[in-house]
Design an enzyme around this catalytic site. Structure first.
Site, mmCIF file in Angstrom:
data_model
loop_
_atom_site.group_PDB
_atom_site.id
_atom_site.type_symbol
_atom_site.label_atom_id
_atom_site.label_comp_id
_atom_site.label_asym_id
_atom_site.label_seq_id
_atom_site.Cartn_x
_atom_site.Cartn_y
_atom_site.Cartn_z
ATOM 1 N N GLY A 20 55.467 40.875 42.843
ATOM 2 C CA GLY A 20 54.059 41.256 42.959
ATOM 3 C C GLY A 20 53.652 41.525 44.397
ATOM 4 N N GLY A 22 50.638 42.304 45.240
ATOM 5 C CA GLY A 22 49.172 42.194 45.260
ATOM 6 C C GLY A 22 48.752 41.289 46.407
ATOM 7 N N PHE A 23 47.579 40.697 46.291
ATOM 8 C CA PHE A 23 47.062 39.901 47.403
ATOM 9 C C PHE A 23 47.953 38.698 47.724
ATOM 10 C CE2 PHE A 23 43.255 42.267 46.412
ATOM 11 C CZ PHE A 23 42.787 42.556 47.680
ATOM 12 N N VAL A 88 59.544 43.285 36.278
ATOM 13 C CA VAL A 88 60.287 42.065 35.964
ATOM 14 C C VAL A 88 60.134 41.809 34.467
ATOM 15 C CG1 VAL A 88 60.440 39.585 36.357
ATOM 16 C CG2 VAL A 88 59.992 41.144 38.265
ATOM 17 N N GLU A 186 28.609 45.472 40.247
ATOM 18 C CA GLU A 186 28.897 46.578 41.160
ATOM 19 C C GLU A 186 28.986 47.909 40.414
ATOM 20 O OE1 GLU A 186 31.246 43.760 44.395
ATOM 21 O OE2 GLU A 186 32.412 44.868 42.944
ATOM 22 N N ASP A 324 46.111 34.806 40.720
ATOM 23 C CA ASP A 324 45.317 34.827 39.486
ATOM 24 C C ASP A 324 46.028 34.193 38.288
ATOM 25 O OD1 ASP A 324 43.229 36.122 40.660
ATOM 26 O OD2 ASP A 324 43.380 37.956 39.476
ATOM 27 N N ALA A 342 40.432 37.296 45.694
ATOM 28 C CA ALA A 342 41.485 37.630 46.644
ATOM 29 C C ALA A 342 41.736 36.512 47.676
ATOM 30 C CB ALA A 342 41.144 38.946 47.326
#
Ligand SMILES: Cc1cc2nc3c(=O)[nH]c(=O)nc-3n(C[C@H](O)[C@H](O)[C@H](O)COP(=O)(O)OP(=O)(O)OC[C@H]3O[C@@H](n4cnc5c(N)ncnc54)[C@H](O)[C@@H]3O)c2cc1C
Length: 453
Positions: A20, A22-23, A88, A186, A324, A342
């Site tokens: 991953g 990601g963050f 994966v 948002e 997460d 994040a």
């Protein structure tokens, strides 16, 4: 020895595999890029996506490339980091190997061996058991889905312009966002601004300002992770933009032409709408479930696997899980769910990287500790709310804080400059530079060839 090891000629360095980009995963790799380890970063995408701004892509404010950055470019100056684009599929924790499957037909090694494994597969939106809603109510978590939402929103205005039947036209001009967390708020604010500001003079048969924007939330207020006073301010800002905020209402049906909202004592109400955006509820990556099965670790209702206070799996100190997809066992043994944001993922990524380095030097480490730096959500132009260590801000100051924080954390210097210019330009002109209807369902035009060709 795995196929990737064989390719590399079998080196002796400690092998860390991070799943991953990601963050969480990105920060873990960054912490390890100068360590005496060999890092392999596996992601099914070739880019890091800045998810907090995907809703701006979905509403034409930013382009896809401005909020995504190629993983290879991020680590091009880190000789100990290798990037593998693959998905994966499974883990063999005894053999300390991963099974990979190719993405989009791109060949990938079948397996990769590790000494330390860091899993940060993130989460996805859950449709509360109604997977058939997904087709009609797209979300904005992935770039592909954000672009689909953009196409649907912009196409709805086009369809309304071409529609002569008033009821059908009204359905095209009714937008429904499900879920009033930061993303829902948002999205609703941005769609309202799109109709009111950006598109206002661009159509001849319709007035885009006359569209309806509904924000539906099952809880009794918007932004439930914020203090009630800020929820109230956010509601006022949304209403000023023309958004109808429906709290305490549950969506019970979504199809191609409508949304059904359970209105409590009033009974279910069917709202004709051709554009529904899903921003409610997430579930952990399937990788969390697989790790739980293999290690006997607990899982919660949102699919998160429970990791030990040092973010490792029970009985497997060599396997970390972050971001997460996890909840963390506290000092008293009770699992703690950190907010799915994040900063949590980034702090966990940095922590895992530090623990790996400390172990190589046989140093002790402390349990993971989350430093909460605050909560931010933007509603629209110069309107946001911020809760920073008890300091409650709203309006322009909160919006400026939101802007600076997002620019600071955006990956890639070029992206920061581009986004800053875009935002400055949009602020001055109310414009949105990426309002393109493209993607699946839109056919490429066939150009006529000249006879001489
Ligand atoms: C629309 C939206 C808006 C948000 N806004 C904010 C915000 O304003 N502020 C904030 O703090 N947070 C926000 N968040 C939450 C934040 O983005 C997440 O908390 C954060 O991304 C979690 O980081 P992660 O590393 O756990 O997962 P992710 O960042 O999702 O990264 C997971 C990575 O794993 C890869 N992956 C997954 N499964 C596999 C597999 N099987 N094989 C290979 N690769 C795999 C994925 O491709 C992805 O790159 C928002 C989230 C969304 C969806």
């Amino acid at each position: 020895m795995s196929s990737l090891d064989r390719e590399q000629g079998g080196r002796n360095a400690h092998r860390v595999v991070v799943i991953g980009g990601g963050f969480a995963g990105l920060q873990a790799v960054r912490k390890l890029r100068r360590a005496p380890v060999e890092v392999t970063l596996v992601d099914r995408r070739n880019f890091h996506l800045f998810q907090p701004l995907t809703y701006q892509v979905a509403t034409g404010a930013l382009s896809a490339g401005e909020i995504a950055y190629p993983l290879r470019a991020i680590f091009k100056r880190s000789p100990n980091v290798r990037v593998v684009m693959a998905e994966v599929a499974d883990f063999d924790l005894e053999a300390r190997e991963l099974e990979l499957r190719p993405v989009a037909g791109i060949p990938a090694p079948a397996t990769i061996a590790y000494d330390t494994l860091i899993v940060a597969g993130g989460s996805q939106y859950s449709y509360f058991g109604h997977d058939d809603w997904r087709e009609h109510a797209a979300e904005v978590k992935s770039l592909e889905s954000a672009l689909l939402v953009r196409t649907r929103i912009l196409s709805a205005f086009e369809a309304a312009e071409g529609e002569s039947d008033p009821e059908r036209r009204a359905a095209w001009l009714t937008f429904v966002v499900v879920g009033a967390g930061p993303t829902g708020v948002e999205m609703a604010g941005q769609i309202a601004e799109l109709g009111r500001d950006t598109l206002r003079r661009e159509f001849s048969a319709i007035d885009p300002r006359g569209g309806r924007m509904l924000l539906v939330e099952a809880a009794d207020r918007v932004l439930t992770t914020f203090p009630p006073s800020l929820s109230a301010r956010a509601t006022r800002s949304l209403e000023k933009l023309g958004v109808t905020v429906l709290v305490g209402k549950t969506v019970v049906g979504i199809d191609r032409e409508s949304v059904t909202v359970d209105g409590g004592s009033a009974g279910p109400e069917r709202v004709p709408s051709r554009t529904v955006i899903w921003a409610a509820g997430v579930t952990a990556s399937g990788l969390a479930g697989r790790l739980a099965e293999l290690t006997g670790a607990e899982r919660d209702r949102a699919g998160r696997v429970t990791v030990e206070p040092d973010l490792t799996l029970p009985g497997h100190p060599e396997v970390f899980a972050l971001g997460d997809m996890v909840r963390v066992r506290g000092a008293d043994g009770t699992p703690v769910v950190f907010p799915g944001v994040a900063p949590v993922a980034m702090q966990q990524g940095r922590y895992a990287g530090r623990v790996v380095r400390a172990r190589l030097r046989s140093r002790e480490t402390k349990p993971f500790h989350y430093r909460d730096k605050g909560n931010l959500a933007t509603i629209g132009r110069a309107a946001a709310v911020a809760d920073i260590k008890g300091l409650k801000l709203s309006g322009f100051i909160a919006w400026l804080t939101w802007l600076l924080v997002h620019l600071f954390y955006l990956v890639g210097f070029q992206n920061r400059i581009l986004v800053f210019i875009r935002w400055a330009f949009s602020f001055a002109t109310h414009g949105r530079g990426a309002r393109l209807i493209v993607g699946p369902g839109i056919e490429a035009p066939q150009f006529q060839r000249h006879r001489s060709e």
